[in-house]
Design a protein around this motif. Sequence first.
Motif, PDB file in Angstrom:
ATOM      1  N   PHE A   1       8.215   8.695  -9.745  1.00 23.37           N
ATOM      2  CA  PHE A   1       8.692   7.834  -8.659  1.00 23.37           C
ATOM      3  C   PHE A   1       7.662   6.754  -8.336  1.00 23.37           C
ATOM      4  N   TYR A   2       6.407   7.148  -8.262  1.00 20.69           N
ATOM      5  CA  TYR A   2       5.343   6.186  -7.970  1.00 20.69           C
ATOM      6  C   TYR A   2       5.266   5.131  -9.075  1.00 20.69           C
ATOM      7  N   ASP A   3       5.410   5.581 -10.322  1.00 16.91           N
ATOM      8  CA  ASP A   3       5.388   4.632 -11.448  1.00 16.91           C
ATOM      9  C   ASP A   3       6.588   3.685 -11.364  1.00 16.91           C
ATOM     10  N   TRP A   4       7.746   4.258 -11.016  1.00 15.05           N
ATOM     11  CA  TRP A   4       8.952   3.434 -10.949  1.00 15.05           C
ATOM     12  C   TRP A   4       8.808   2.319  -9.911  1.00 15.05           C
ATOM     13  N   ILE A   5       8.326   2.693  -8.714  1.00 18.75           N
ATOM     14  CA  ILE A   5       8.288   1.659  -7.662  1.00 18.75           C
ATOM     15  C   ILE A   5       7.212   0.605  -7.914  1.00 18.75           C
ATOM     16  N   GLN A   6       6.293   0.927  -8.821  1.00 16.24           N
ATOM     17  CA  GLN A   6       5.268  -0.077  -9.129  1.00 16.24           C
ATOM     18  C   GLN A   6       5.856  -1.307  -9.821  1.00 16.24           C
ATOM     19  N   CYS A   7       7.017  -1.129 -10.466  1.00 22.45           N
ATOM     20  CA  CYS A   7       7.587  -2.266 -11.194  1.00 22.45           C
ATOM     21  C   CYS A   7       8.401  -3.172 -10.269  1.00 22.45           C
ATOM     22  N   LEU A   8       8.500  -2.805  -9.002  1.00 23.16           N
ATOM     23  CA  LEU A   8       9.347  -3.574  -8.077  1.00 23.16           C
ATOM     24  C   LEU A   8       8.523  -4.542  -7.237  1.00 23.16           C
ATOM     25  N   PRO A   9       9.147  -5.661  -6.821  1.00 21.89           N
ATOM     26  CA  PRO A   9       8.452  -6.519  -5.855  1.00 21.89           C
ATOM     27  C   PRO A   9       8.331  -5.785  -4.515  1.00 21.89           C
ATOM     28  N   GLU A  10       7.423  -6.255  -3.663  1.00 18.88           N
ATOM     29  CA  GLU A  10       7.081  -5.513  -2.439  1.00 18.88           C
ATOM     30  C   GLU A  10       8.280  -5.181  -1.559  1.00 18.88           C
ATOM     31  N   ASP A  11       9.178  -6.170  -1.361  1.00 19.44           N
ATOM     32  CA  ASP A  11      10.278  -5.910  -0.428  1.00 19.44           C
ATOM     33  C   ASP A  11      11.216  -4.824  -0.955  1.00 19.44           C
ATOM     34  N   GLU A  12      11.486  -4.848  -2.253  1.00 16.83           N
ATOM     35  CA  GLU A  12      12.359  -3.822  -2.836  1.00 16.83           C
ATOM     36  C   GLU A  12      11.672  -2.460  -2.839  1.00 16.83           C
ATOM     37  N   ARG A  13      10.373  -2.485  -3.029  1.00 12.65           N
ATOM     38  CA  ARG A  13       9.611  -1.233  -3.022  1.00 12.65           C
ATOM     39  C   ARG A  13       9.698  -0.566  -1.644  1.00 12.65           C
ATOM     40  N   GLU A  14       9.515  -1.391  -0.624  1.00 13.37           N
ATOM     41  CA  GLU A  14       9.564  -0.875   0.746  1.00 13.37           C
ATOM     42  C   GLU A  14      10.938  -0.266   1.041  1.00 13.37           C
TER      43      GLU A  14
ATOM     44  N   LYS B   1      17.307  -0.515  -8.352  1.00 11.27           N
ATOM     45  CA  LYS B   1      17.750   0.538  -9.271  1.00 11.27           C
ATOM     46  C   LYS B   1      17.957  -0.027 -10.677  1.00 11.27           C
ATOM     47  N   SER B   2      18.525  -1.247 -10.727  1.00 12.21           N
ATOM     48  CA  SER B   2      18.733  -1.865 -12.042  1.00 12.21           C
ATOM     49  C   SER B   2      17.395  -2.084 -12.743  1.00 12.21           C
ATOM     50  N   LYS B   3      16.402  -2.536 -11.975  1.00  9.94           N
ATOM     51  CA  LYS B   3      15.096  -2.810 -12.593  1.00  9.94           C
ATOM     52  C   LYS B   3      14.478  -1.515 -13.119  1.00  9.94           C
ATOM     53  N   ILE B   4      14.595  -0.452 -12.298  1.00  7.36           N
ATOM     54  CA  ILE B   4      14.017   0.825 -12.736  1.00  7.36           C
ATOM     55  C   ILE B   4      14.765   1.333 -13.971  1.00  7.36           C
ATOM     56  N   ALA B   5      16.101   1.205 -13.944  1.00  7.89           N
ATOM     57  CA  ALA B   5      16.900   1.661 -15.092  1.00  7.89           C
ATOM     58  C   ALA B   5      16.524   0.872 -16.339  1.00  7.89           C
ATOM     59  N   ASN B   6      16.320  -0.444 -16.184  1.00  4.96           N
ATOM     60  CA  ASN B   6      15.910  -1.275 -17.324  1.00  4.96           C
ATOM     61  C   ASN B   6      14.566  -0.812 -17.886  1.00  4.96           C
ATOM     62  N   LEU B   7      13.692  -0.480 -16.948  1.00 11.92           N
ATOM     63  CA  LEU B   7      12.368  -0.007 -17.352  1.00 11.92           C
ATOM     64  C   LEU B   7      12.503   1.273 -18.188  1.00 11.92           C
TER      65      LEU B   7
ATOM     66  N   PHE C   1       0.842  -1.202   0.000  1.00 14.17           N
ATOM     67  CA  PHE C   1       0.000   0.000   0.000  1.00 14.17           C
ATOM     68  C   PHE C   1       0.875   1.249   0.000  1.00 14.17           C
ATOM     69  N   PHE C   2       0.859   1.984  -1.079  1.00 12.90           N
ATOM     70  CA  PHE C   2       1.460   3.308  -1.035  1.00 12.90           C
ATOM     71  C   PHE C   2       0.459   4.282  -1.631  1.00 12.90           C
ATOM     72  N   THR C   3       0.413   5.459  -1.037  1.00 11.60           N
ATOM     73  CA  THR C   3      -0.596   6.410  -1.462  1.00 11.60           C
ATOM     74  C   THR C   3      -0.341   6.858  -2.905  1.00 11.60           C
ATOM     75  N   PRO C   4      -1.292   6.654  -3.796  1.00 15.75           N
ATOM     76  CA  PRO C   4      -1.084   7.119  -5.175  1.00 15.75           C
ATOM     77  C   PRO C   4      -1.166   8.646  -5.228  1.00 15.75           C
ATOM     78  N   PRO C   5      -0.313   9.272  -6.027  1.00 12.25           N
ATOM     79  CA  PRO C   5      -0.362  10.742  -6.126  1.00 12.25           C
ATOM     80  C   PRO C   5      -1.550  11.184  -6.956  1.00 12.25           C
ATOM     81  N   PRO C   6      -2.007  12.430  -6.771  1.00 17.75           N
ATOM     82  CA  PRO C   6      -3.163  12.907  -7.552  1.00 17.75           C
ATOM     83  C   PRO C   6      -2.835  13.030  -9.044  1.00 17.75           C
ATOM     84  N   CYS C   7      -1.604  13.456  -9.350  1.00 17.59           N
ATOM     85  CA  CYS C   7      -1.204  13.543 -10.765  1.00 17.59           C
ATOM     86  C   CYS C   7      -0.107  12.504 -11.021  1.00 17.59           C
ATOM     87  N   GLU C   8       0.390  12.534 -12.220  1.00 17.23           N
ATOM     88  CA  GLU C   8       1.417  11.568 -12.593  1.00 17.23           C
ATOM     89  C   GLU C   8       2.687  11.782 -11.767  1.00 17.23           C
ATOM     90  N   SER C   9       3.256  10.689 -11.276  1.00 19.13           N
ATOM     91  CA  SER C   9       4.515  10.805 -10.528  1.00 19.13           C
ATOM     92  C   SER C   9       5.452   9.707 -11.015  1.00 19.13           C
TER      93      SER C   9
END
Lengths: 110, 239
Positions: free
Chosen positions: B177-190, B224-230, B167-175
């Motif tokens: 950072f929020y998009d980036w962490i969505q591609c991560l598994p839960e533990d890495e996101r935390e 970071k590698s996963k986000i960079a790949n994305l 659970f992370f609060t979604p931002p009202p507009c595009e973010s």
Amino acid sequence: MNNIGLHDSELRAAALCYLEQLDLHPQDLSSARARVLKAVRSLDRVSRIRALLALFCGENTARTAIETSARRHKVQLHQDLPAPLLKDLSRIATELCGRPVGQLIWEMGQ
Amino acid sequence: MAPVNDPYRTCAWLLKALSKISAKEQSKRLGFSNICQIMMQPEMTFVCHPDIFYVLLSPFSVELPPITDSLVQNFLREPGESSFGDLFDHLYPRLYRYFAVRGFARDLAAELSHDVLLSVFRNSASLRDHSKFYGWLFQIARNTLLQHRRKNHRLDFFPSQLDPAAFFTPPPCESVFYDWIQCLPEDEREICVLRYVDDLDYQSIADSVGIPMGTVKWKLHQAKSKIANLLNAEIGVRR
């Protein structure tokens, strides 16, 4: 194709934008402060009373007396230290260690 | 040639020179040996001055400064209403943010921050290593959050959704950072959020999540590698 490297500074900047969007300024900081400090004051008083009771009656008796009285009067110790609970503790101290100690507990709890 | 008489100008010169090396090199943590290697490159040779080394090494050799926060130290030395009051202004916004980012409404975030602060006051004597204060604080916050979710989900019969990172609060507009962490598994996101949003150092993250510091570094690297790949994939698609 050149691969992009990702730096901490970029992630931090992105995280900052995310936070700014969420508008997370704690509302009413002063009322939260007053509430927490009131609870802290109450806990501080309880811990001083417990220390004094423990000195005269022993650690276990002090803990049991406070916990039982709190349960009996349905009190959460960080919220309040009401007079009936204090009276209980003062009475216990009087029975076990004499009137001056009971009086001391009562005064300390005020 | 570097201006050796003025360490600060030299530092600026070297930083400018550093900016010429590859991004991959820059992202490495620059310790003493790395600095020496860079300085030994032909275009950067100059006469060394001890002050230059001092100025150069101080920003790079330590990842984050150790906690020398006097308010924290004062409170831990003499826990009481006054020292805790001073600390409150420092801790409350961080805790509030911690809960608000993780999907809690304003009132609830304030309530949970209150509970964590009382827990800190009650249990401060149990913290032996004062330098681990922030790790310990966020461990209490994390436990409070898990406890709250467990209690609520037991009532709501949703026991599968207990992971705090889910659970992370979604931002009202595009973010991004929020998009980036969505591609991560839960533990890495935390861990990513603890590092970049809550601004904790590696040791504090390790203490708060309860895993070794090496694992934290590894997971962050992976993230970071996963986000960079994305990002690279996105650029590839655009091209």
